[in-house]
Scaffold this motif. Structure first.
Motif, short mmCIF file in Angstrom:
data_model
loop_
_atom_site.label_atom_id
_atom_site.label_comp_id
_atom_site.label_asym_id
_atom_site.label_seq_id
_atom_site.Cartn_x
_atom_site.Cartn_y
_atom_site.Cartn_z
N MET A 1 -7.14 56.21 -116.28
CA MET A 1 -6.38 55.93 -115.08
C MET A 1 -6.60 57.05 -114.07
O MET A 1 -6.57 58.22 -114.41
N THR A 2 -6.83 56.68 -112.84
CA THR A 2 -7.05 57.65 -111.78
C THR A 2 -5.73 58.32 -111.41
O THR A 2 -4.74 57.66 -111.16
N ARG A 3 -5.75 59.62 -111.36
CA ARG A 3 -4.56 60.37 -110.95
C ARG A 3 -4.80 60.92 -109.55
O ARG A 3 -5.64 61.78 -109.33
N ILE A 4 -4.06 60.37 -108.59
CA ILE A 4 -4.16 60.78 -107.20
C ILE A 4 -2.81 61.36 -106.80
O ILE A 4 -1.78 60.73 -107.03
N LEU A 5 -2.83 62.53 -106.20
CA LEU A 5 -1.62 63.20 -105.78
C LEU A 5 -1.71 63.51 -104.29
O LEU A 5 -2.72 64.05 -103.83
N LEU A 6 -0.67 63.13 -103.56
CA LEU A 6 -0.60 63.41 -102.12
C LEU A 6 0.64 64.23 -101.84
O LEU A 6 1.74 63.86 -102.24
N TYR A 7 0.45 65.35 -101.14
CA TYR A 7 1.57 66.10 -100.59
C TYR A 7 1.72 65.61 -99.15
O TYR A 7 0.75 65.61 -98.40
N THR A 8 2.92 65.17 -98.80
CA THR A 8 3.14 64.53 -97.50
C THR A 8 4.46 64.97 -96.87
O THR A 8 5.24 65.69 -97.49
N THR A 9 4.67 64.50 -95.65
CA THR A 9 5.98 64.54 -95.00
C THR A 9 6.22 63.13 -94.44
O THR A 9 5.26 62.39 -94.18
N PRO A 10 7.48 62.75 -94.25
CA PRO A 10 7.79 61.36 -93.88
C PRO A 10 7.23 60.88 -92.55
O PRO A 10 6.90 59.72 -92.41
N TYR A 11 7.13 61.75 -91.55
CA TYR A 11 6.76 61.29 -90.21
C TYR A 11 5.34 61.68 -89.82
O TYR A 11 5.01 61.69 -88.64
N CYS A 12 4.51 61.95 -90.79
CA CYS A 12 3.13 62.36 -90.55
C CYS A 12 2.23 61.12 -90.46
O CYS A 12 2.08 60.38 -91.43
N GLY A 13 1.62 60.93 -89.29
CA GLY A 13 0.71 59.79 -89.10
C GLY A 13 -0.49 59.83 -90.01
O GLY A 13 -0.94 58.78 -90.52
N PHE A 14 -1.03 61.01 -90.26
CA PHE A 14 -2.19 61.12 -91.15
C PHE A 14 -1.80 60.82 -92.59
O PHE A 14 -2.59 60.26 -93.35
N CYS A 15 -0.57 61.18 -92.98
CA CYS A 15 -0.07 60.86 -94.32
C CYS A 15 0.02 59.35 -94.49
O CYS A 15 -0.42 58.79 -95.51
N LEU A 16 0.59 58.68 -93.48
CA LEU A 16 0.71 57.22 -93.53
C LEU A 16 -0.67 56.57 -93.59
O LEU A 16 -0.87 55.61 -94.35
N ALA A 17 -1.61 57.08 -92.83
CA ALA A 17 -2.96 56.52 -92.84
C ALA A 17 -3.63 56.71 -94.20
O ALA A 17 -4.31 55.80 -94.69
N ALA A 18 -3.44 57.86 -94.82
CA ALA A 18 -4.01 58.11 -96.15
C ALA A 18 -3.41 57.15 -97.17
O ALA A 18 -4.14 56.58 -98.01
N LYS A 19 -2.10 56.94 -97.10
CA LYS A 19 -1.45 56.01 -98.03
C LYS A 19 -1.92 54.58 -97.81
O LYS A 19 -2.12 53.84 -98.77
#
Length: 95
Positions: A1-19
Motif C-alpha cells: 500500500m502506498t503511504r502518502i503524507l501531506l502536511y497542510t493548512t486548511p486555506y492553502c490553495g496549493f494544498c487543496l490542489a495537491a489533494k
C-alpha cells in the motif's frame, strides 16, 4: 500500500490542489494540519530540510516537495515510479 503524507493548512490553495490531484488518481493519503500545531509544523520543517511552506508531501518517507514538485513528478512519470517502489519492510529477526 502506498503511504502518502501531506502536511497542510486548511486555506492553502496549493494544498487543496495537491489533494485534488491525488484524489483524481484515487490515491489515499494522510493529512496533517500544521496551521495551529507548532509541534507538527516543527516536525514538518525538520523532515523537509528547513522548508516551512505547505504543502510538504512525502511518499514512502521520501520528500517530494510541494505542489509544484508533485505536478512535475506526475508529468515526468517520476511519481508513478515512486508510488510503485514501496520500500521493503524491515524483517525482525527471531532471538
Amino acid at each position: 500500500m502506498t503511504r502518502i503524507l501531506l502536511y497542510t493548512t486548511p486555506y492553502c490553495g496549493f494544498c487543496l490542489a495537491a489533494k485534488r490531484l491525488l484524489g483524481r488518481r484515487q490515491l489515499e493519503f494522510e493529512e496533517i494540519d500544521v496551521e495551529s500545531d507548532d509541534e507538527k509544523r516543527a516536525e514538518m520543517t525538520a523532515r523537509a530540510g528547513g522548508l516551512r511552506t505547505v504543502p510538504q508531501i512525502f511518499i514512502h518517507g521520501r520528500h517530494v516537495g510541494g505542489y509544484d514538485e508533485l505536478v512535475a513528478a506526475e508529468r515526468t512519470g517520476e511519481l508513478e515510479a515512486w508510488l510503485a517502489h514501496e520500500p521493503p519492510v524491515a524483517e525482525v529477526s527471531e532471538p
